[in-house]
Design a protein around this motif. Structure first.
Motif, PDB file in Angstrom:
ATOM      1  N   ARG A  53      33.891  18.928  27.939  1.00  0.00           N
ATOM      2  CA  ARG A  53      35.064  18.954  28.802  1.00  0.00           C
ATOM      3  C   ARG A  53      36.352  18.784  27.995  1.00  0.00           C
ATOM      4  NH1 ARG A  53      35.794  14.401  33.342  1.00  0.00           N
ATOM      5  NH2 ARG A  53      36.251  13.210  31.442  1.00  0.00           N
ATOM      6  N   LYS A  70      39.514  19.926  22.340  1.00  0.00           N
ATOM      7  CA  LYS A  70      39.529  21.231  23.016  1.00  0.00           C
ATOM      8  C   LYS A  70      40.954  21.735  23.232  1.00  0.00           C
ATOM      9  CE  LYS A  70      37.544  23.441  27.134  1.00  0.00           C
ATOM     10  NZ  LYS A  70      36.761  23.165  28.381  1.00  0.00           N
ATOM     11  N   LEU A  74      43.285  25.795  22.668  1.00  0.00           N
ATOM     12  CA  LEU A  74      43.761  26.599  23.788  1.00  0.00           C
ATOM     13  C   LEU A  74      44.852  27.562  23.329  1.00  0.00           C
ATOM     14  CD1 LEU A  74      43.972  23.856  26.579  1.00  0.00           C
ATOM     15  CD2 LEU A  74      42.068  25.406  26.055  1.00  0.00           C
ATOM     16  N   ASN A  75      44.880  28.754  23.927  1.00  0.00           N
ATOM     17  CA  ASN A  75      45.913  29.729  23.591  1.00  0.00           C
ATOM     18  C   ASN A  75      47.186  29.448  24.386  1.00  0.00           C
ATOM     19  OD1 ASN A  75      45.426  30.697  26.200  1.00  0.00           O
ATOM     20  ND2 ASN A  75      44.066  32.340  25.479  1.00  0.00           N
ATOM     21  N   GLU A  77      48.269  30.704  27.005  1.00  0.00           N
ATOM     22  CA  GLU A  77      48.060  30.674  28.460  1.00  0.00           C
ATOM     23  C   GLU A  77      47.236  29.472  28.903  1.00  0.00           C
ATOM     24  OE1 GLU A  77      47.586  33.553  26.682  1.00  0.00           O
ATOM     25  OE2 GLU A  77      49.574  34.264  27.281  1.00  0.00           O
ATOM     26  N   GLY A  78      46.883  28.599  27.939  1.00  0.00           N
ATOM     27  CA  GLY A  78      46.104  27.414  28.273  1.00  0.00           C
ATOM     28  C   GLY A  78      44.630  27.694  28.439  1.00  0.00           C
ATOM     29  N   GLU A  79      44.158  28.813  27.901  1.00  0.00           N
ATOM     30  CA  GLU A  79      42.759  29.180  28.030  1.00  0.00           C
ATOM     31  C   GLU A  79      42.056  29.053  26.676  1.00  0.00           C
ATOM     32  OE1 GLU A  79      42.926  33.141  29.409  1.00  0.00           O
ATOM     33  OE2 GLU A  79      43.541  32.634  31.460  1.00  0.00           O
ATOM     34  N   LEU A  80      40.756  28.741  26.743  1.00  0.00           N
ATOM     35  CA  LEU A  80      39.951  28.656  25.534  1.00  0.00           C
ATOM     36  C   LEU A  80      39.383  30.038  25.237  1.00  0.00           C
ATOM     37  CD1 LEU A  80      38.759  26.630  23.443  1.00  0.00           C
ATOM     38  CD2 LEU A  80      36.705  26.547  24.898  1.00  0.00           C
ATOM     39  N   ASP A  81      39.827  30.653  24.135  1.00  0.00           N
ATOM     40  CA  ASP A  81      39.389  32.022  23.853  1.00  0.00           C
ATOM     41  C   ASP A  81      38.295  32.090  22.786  1.00  0.00           C
ATOM     42  OD1 ASP A  81      40.921  31.255  21.764  1.00  0.00           O
ATOM     43  OD2 ASP A  81      42.454  32.802  21.979  1.00  0.00           O
ATOM     44  N   LYS A  83      33.920  30.819  22.093  1.00  0.00           N
ATOM     45  CA  LYS A  83      32.694  30.498  22.819  1.00  0.00           C
ATOM     46  C   LYS A  83      31.644  30.010  21.843  1.00  0.00           C
ATOM     47  CE  LYS A  83      31.104  35.304  22.615  1.00  0.00           C
ATOM     48  NZ  LYS A  83      32.180  35.726  21.714  1.00  0.00           N
TER      49      LYS A  83
END
Length: 493
Positions: A53, A70, A74-75, A77-81, A83
């Protein structure tokens, strides 16, 4: 049945023992492949093995997995790109208590304590150049302001500081004072470390004879310096810049230009204690002399560029790397040439005829005059003995005056014949370019010689011979008559 069971039990126990041995072998093999030698500041390439998390767990290649926050991955946009299975490049910012903490950049990890650790352990930090400052740049490490002197922004001299503003780079913290209120950075030291590492690897794999792409960094009177990889330069001597003759490197190269080079030699330089690399640009192409006879034949008329003049003639380049010589005697039929510079100059484009090709000695004989045509062709039928013509004075010599009858055809008026003119002083005072009357006396086409006499000659003995009924002895005058009479009287006695 008991016997069957008894027989089976040892087989199961045997399989269990075998499995345990296989597991032990695998564990031992894994144990050999891991390392505990991870230190603060090490750069680690590791595969993501789990995403939680608030943290991402990465295989560090040791018995202990690494963990990175984590939020740091984040990019915009606040997303984890990324995996599970992706490989990340991170720095070890803390190794203690059985835990390896990783960070994409120290600035991304945020806190003052981490910046302090980065300073003490020489860990790179990521910062964004905000603006220019007196003598350097303002750099943001997260929300903290730092300063980078302009001399520490790059390995090379910074010509346009404004090009760095708005860009993000990695830095080393060189000063950390006043509890983080005074932070000084250096990007140059970090680059120098990377260059040294890359340089060492490059030199270990550098082979004489290999062809590489490089960038021209400096031009000197004796050649050009070419950067093969950051921190590694070689030198192309002026004689190796091209198959054509090069007077100045700046005539064929520019700083910043990308070129293909061939490695001629690698040897340690005693003065600089570094490797001296000799390069060639011309040897990346075939020697044009090897196939010169495929492109040129004797008798061909071609256009060439005068490359240089010498006391004995002019060198003409008929294609890059192929030079021929126009001897001074082959420059013109129409005028006497004493210096090549009187006819041509370096850089002139001229038409030449190929007289001879000697590829083994890399020599070509050329002619300019054969392209113009021989003005002596048919000259015997054009000028005959006794023919009066107008001539143009070319030059005075001790033995006579050279007179031009037409372009490329000159005649000699001997000094002894000038006295026969009715006005010898006028002929002797004539300047180059003045016209005088002459009479053709002899034409020798084989030796390319014509002799002439003055057009207003006063030799009475010559013209009186052609007067009908005239006694040739009368030309002696009154003195001659008296001598004749005295001799006759002596005989009578």
């Amino acid at each position: 049945m008991n016997e069957e069971i008894g027989e089976e039990i040892p087989e199961e126990m045997e399989n269990t023992d075998s499995a345990e041995e296989s597991f032990a072998d695998l564990f031992e093999a894994y144990d050999k492949n891991v390392s505990d030698d991870v230190r603060v500041g090490d750069k680690i390439s590791g595969e993501i093995i789990s995403i939680g998390r608030d943290a991402v767990f990465v295989d560090t290649g040791t018995r202990i997995d690494g963990v990175v926050e984590k939020a740091e991955l984040l990019n915009d946009e606040g997303e984890l790109d990324c995996k599970v299975g992706d490989v990340l490049e991170l720095y070890a910012v803390s190794v203690k208590g059985g835990e390896i903490r990783l960070s994409k950049s120290v600035a991304g990890g945020g806190g003052l304590e981490i910046l302090q650790d980065a300073y003490e352990e020489s860990i790179p930090v990521e910062g964004k150049v905000k603006s220019l400052n007196k003598g350097g740049f303002d750099v943001l490490l997260g929300n903290r302001r730092a300063f980078c002197p302009i001399s520490q922004m790059d390995i090379h001299y910074v010509e346009k500081p404004e090009d760095y503003v708005g860009e993000a780079f990695e830095f080393l913290i060189t000063d950390f004072e006043e509890s983080g209120r005074n932070i000084v950075l250096s990007r140059r030291k970090l680059l120098e470390k990377a260059v040294q590492k890359a340089r060492k690897s490059f030199l270990e794999n550098l082979v004489v004879g290999s062809e590489l792409t490089g960038r021209v960094t400096k031009l000197m009177p004796f050649g050009a310096f070419v950067e093969l990889t950051p921190g590694v330069e070689g030198m192309v001597h002026i004689s190796e810049l091209g198959w054509s003759r090069v007077e100045k490197p700046s005539d064929v190269l520019q700083v910043g230009e990308t070129v293909m080079v061939k490695v001629l030699g690698v040897a340690p330089d005693e003065k600089s204690k570094q490797m001296k690399i000799s390069l060639s640009i011309k040897q990346t192409a075939d020697d044009p002399w090897l196939s010169v006879t495929d492109r040129f034949k004797e008798g061909d008329v071609v256009e060439g560029k005068v490359s240089r003049c010498a006391p004995f003639g002019a060198f003409v380049e008929i294609e890059p790397g192929i030079e021929g010589l126009v001897h001074i005697s082959e420059m013109s039929y129409r005028k006497r040439v004493l210096k090549a510079e009187d006819v041509v100059s370096p850089g002139d484009l001229i038409q030449v005829l190929i007289k001879e090709i000697d590829s083994s000695r890399q020599r070509i004989s050329l002619s300019m005059r054969d392209v113009e045509g021989d003005p002596w062709a048919g000259i015997a039928g054009k000028y005959g003995k006794g023919q009066p013509v107008e001539g143009t004075v070319e030059k005075h010599e001790n033995f006579g005056i050279f007179v031009s009858l037409e372009p490329g055809v000159s005649a000699l008026l001997p000094k002894s014949r000038i006295r026969e003119s009715s006005s010898p002083g006028r002929i002797e005072k004539a300047r180059p370019g003045d016209t005088i009357p002459v009479v053709i006396e002899n034409v020798n086409v084989e030796e390319r010689k014509i002799s002439v006499g003055p057009g207003d000659a006063q030799d009475e003995g010559e013209w009186r011979r052609f007067v009908p009924g005239r006694d040739q002895n009368q030309g002696m005058g009154s003195l001659g008559e008296k001598l004749k009479q005295a001799l006759a009287a002596k005989k009578k006695r």
